[in-house]
Scaffold this motif. Structure first.
Motif, PDB file in Angstrom:
ATOM      1  N   MET A  42      35.201  13.706  -1.102  1.00  0.00           N
ATOM      2  CA  MET A  42      33.987  14.515  -1.036  1.00  0.00           C
ATOM      3  C   MET A  42      33.081  13.984   0.073  1.00  0.00           C
ATOM      4  O   MET A  42      32.640  12.834   0.041  1.00  0.00           O
ATOM      5  CB  MET A  42      33.235  14.473  -2.372  1.00  0.00           C
ATOM      6  N   GLU A  43      32.818  14.830   1.059  1.00  0.00           N
ATOM      7  CA  GLU A  43      31.965  14.429   2.174  1.00  0.00           C
ATOM      8  C   GLU A  43      30.525  14.852   1.868  1.00  0.00           C
ATOM      9  O   GLU A  43      30.020  15.867   2.361  1.00  0.00           O
ATOM     10  CB  GLU A  43      32.493  15.023   3.482  1.00  0.00           C
ATOM     11  N   ASP A  44      29.904  14.028   1.026  1.00  0.00           N
ATOM     12  CA  ASP A  44      28.564  14.340   0.513  1.00  0.00           C
ATOM     13  C   ASP A  44      27.508  13.431   1.140  1.00  0.00           C
ATOM     14  O   ASP A  44      26.625  12.917   0.451  1.00  0.00           O
ATOM     15  CB  ASP A  44      28.539  14.226  -1.018  1.00  0.00           C
ATOM     16  N   LEU A  45      27.589  13.257   2.451  1.00  0.00           N
ATOM     17  CA  LEU A  45      26.649  12.389   3.156  1.00  0.00           C
ATOM     18  C   LEU A  45      25.211  12.884   3.075  1.00  0.00           C
ATOM     19  O   LEU A  45      24.283  12.096   2.968  1.00  0.00           O
ATOM     20  CB  LEU A  45      27.043  12.285   4.636  1.00  0.00           C
ATOM     21  N   ASP A  46      25.026  14.193   3.169  1.00  0.00           N
ATOM     22  CA  ASP A  46      23.681  14.760   3.264  1.00  0.00           C
ATOM     23  C   ASP A  46      23.053  14.865   1.875  1.00  0.00           C
ATOM     24  O   ASP A  46      23.424  15.734   1.077  1.00  0.00           O
ATOM     25  CB  ASP A  46      23.738  16.137   3.914  1.00  0.00           C
ATOM     26  N   PRO A  47      22.088  13.996   1.556  1.00  0.00           N
ATOM     27  CA  PRO A  47      21.504  14.017   0.209  1.00  0.00           C
ATOM     28  C   PRO A  47      20.663  15.258  -0.063  1.00  0.00           C
ATOM     29  O   PRO A  47      20.398  15.585  -1.222  1.00  0.00           O
ATOM     30  CB  PRO A  47      20.636  12.747   0.183  1.00  0.00           C
ATOM     31  N   GLN A  84      31.624   9.997  -0.114  1.00  0.00           N
ATOM     32  CA  GLN A  84      30.972   9.308   0.997  1.00  0.00           C
ATOM     33  C   GLN A  84      29.628   8.713   0.604  1.00  0.00           C
ATOM     34  O   GLN A  84      29.227   7.690   1.155  1.00  0.00           O
ATOM     35  CB  GLN A  84      30.817  10.268   2.182  1.00  0.00           C
ATOM     36  N   SER A  85      28.951   9.324  -0.348  1.00  0.00           N
ATOM     37  CA  SER A  85      27.667   8.775  -0.778  1.00  0.00           C
ATOM     38  C   SER A  85      27.811   7.405  -1.427  1.00  0.00           C
ATOM     39  O   SER A  85      26.834   6.663  -1.542  1.00  0.00           O
ATOM     40  CB  SER A  85      26.983   9.752  -1.744  1.00  0.00           C
ATOM     41  N   GLY A 189      18.222   7.401   8.242  1.00  0.00           N
ATOM     42  CA  GLY A 189      19.117   6.360   7.770  1.00  0.00           C
ATOM     43  C   GLY A 189      20.490   6.842   7.328  1.00  0.00           C
ATOM     44  O   GLY A 189      21.361   6.028   7.030  1.00  0.00           O
ATOM     45  N   VAL A 190      20.691   8.157   7.275  1.00  0.00           N
ATOM     46  CA  VAL A 190      21.984   8.699   6.852  1.00  0.00           C
ATOM     47  C   VAL A 190      22.987   8.565   8.002  1.00  0.00           C
ATOM     48  O   VAL A 190      22.684   8.941   9.139  1.00  0.00           O
ATOM     49  CB  VAL A 190      21.848  10.177   6.439  1.00  0.00           C
ATOM     50  N   TYR A 191      24.157   8.021   7.686  1.00  0.00           N
ATOM     51  CA  TYR A 191      25.182   7.872   8.721  1.00  0.00           C
ATOM     52  C   TYR A 191      25.775   9.232   9.071  1.00  0.00           C
ATOM     53  O   TYR A 191      25.961  10.093   8.215  1.00  0.00           O
ATOM     54  CB  TYR A 191      26.266   6.894   8.261  1.00  0.00           C
ATOM     55  N   ALA A 192      26.075   9.394  10.346  1.00  0.00           N
ATOM     56  CA  ALA A 192      26.523  10.689  10.853  1.00  0.00           C
ATOM     57  C   ALA A 192      27.987  10.935  10.510  1.00  0.00           C
ATOM     58  O   ALA A 192      28.771  10.014  10.299  1.00  0.00           O
ATOM     59  CB  ALA A 192      26.311  10.759  12.367  1.00  0.00           C
TER      60      ALA A 192
END
Length: 313
Positions: A42-47, A84-85, A189-192
């Motif tokens: 799951m590519e859930d980087l964006d909170p 990812q989170s 601060g979120v990694y790209a």
């Protein structure tokens, strides 16, 4: 290459639509036809956009269609965590490795300033960052940091990077002139995506990546990151996009084509047959299971160009 390890790595920011499912099915078929290992990440980087409820629904939609996985979300495995989170500390370590090599710098540009300072538009409409903040002095950086949190960019060389894609063929870009220095960590601060996806695929031993053609031009910069981080890159297969009759890419905003609506209109076998027809695996849309398709799957039949969905729906 050894055992094939493929993955499906959707973003749980809403219900899957036909385009997501098309890529996911092809990734699954490629792995299953070769007796490989399927990973679900799951590519859930964006909170701000990603939610656990979407991840749960996404997994349920995949299983409804018959697309299972061997390790990953909800199952675990030797390369977790698979969200990812939960992997932020791993990205931070990769970021520090690049920082220690003197390859990153803070960028204080706002979006408007980034566009104004960009090189001329590329033929596909994207802009290339000019490197405005690359040569700021320490004094200038300190002064700017008083009022603005920076993003962080990777310095790229004036160098051609090429690869042969399994669907699109040979592709080449100059990192400096076609890509430009690109963001590795946002100002919040979120990694790209570029850093996270490279680190994850490398760390999870993924050796085949199947994804939409819209990400083709991300691949050269990702190959450069694989090199810098000492990771082995996978083989890439960039599949055509499904587009509406007016040429628009499908998106999660089009609720009539998301999985909620599709599950009401089609059985799993009917929907699989439709996707298989678009993928060149069937001569006409007819019910078929993913397991049946895996026995006849052929990459050479997958079309290169985008596919306009029509009366079949």
């Amino acid at each position: 290459m050894g055992e094939l390890r493929g993955r499906f790595a959707p973003s749980p920011s809403g219900r899957m639509h036909l385009g997501n499912l098309f890529s996911g099915l092809l990734a699954w078929l490629s792995v299953r036809s070769a007796g490989g290992v399927m990973v679900l990440r799951m590519e859930d980087l964006d909170p701000d956009r990603c939610r656990e409820e979407y991840a749960v629904q996404l997994a349920d939609d995949l299983l409804w269609l018959g697309l299972d996985w061997d390790e990953g979300y909800g199952k675990g495995g030797p390369h977790g965590p698979y969200r990812q989170s939960d992997r932020t500390e791993l990205y931070a370590a990769a970021f520090r490795k690049l920082e220690e090599q003197g390859l990153i710098y803070p960028c204080f540009c706002t979006r408007a300033e980034r566009l104004a300072a960009s090189a001329p538009h590329r033929s596909d409409g994207q802009t290339v960052y000019s490197g405005k903040c690359r040569n700021l002095t320490e004094e200038q950086r300190t002064e700017l940091a008083r009022t603005r949190r920076p993003a962080w960019r990777l310095i790229v060389p004036d160098r051609e990077v090429s690869f042969t894609d399994g669907v699109q063929g040979r592709f080449e870009e100059n990192l400096l002139w076609d890509c430009g220095d690109f963001i590795l960590r946002r100002s919040d601060g979120v990694y790209a995506y570029q850093l996270a996806v490279v680190y994850d695929d490398g760390a999870m031993a993924v050796n085949q990546v199947v994804r939409g053609r819209d990400l083709l031009d991300s691949t050269p910069r990702q190959l450069y990151l694989y090199e810098l981080l000492g990771l082995t890159p996978p083989e890439f297969y960039h599949v055509p996009l499904l587009v509406a009759p007016d040429g628009r890419r499908l998106s999660k905003r089009e609720k009539d084509l998301d999985m909620g609506a599709l599950r009401q209109r089609f059985t799993p076998a009917e929907l699989t047959g439709l996707l298989a027809f678009w993928a060149g695996q069937l001569e006409k849309p007819e019910p078929v299971t993913p397991a049946e398709l895996a026995r006849i799957f052929d990459w050479s039949k997958v079309p290169e160009n985008d596919i306009t969905i029509g009366n079949e729906l």
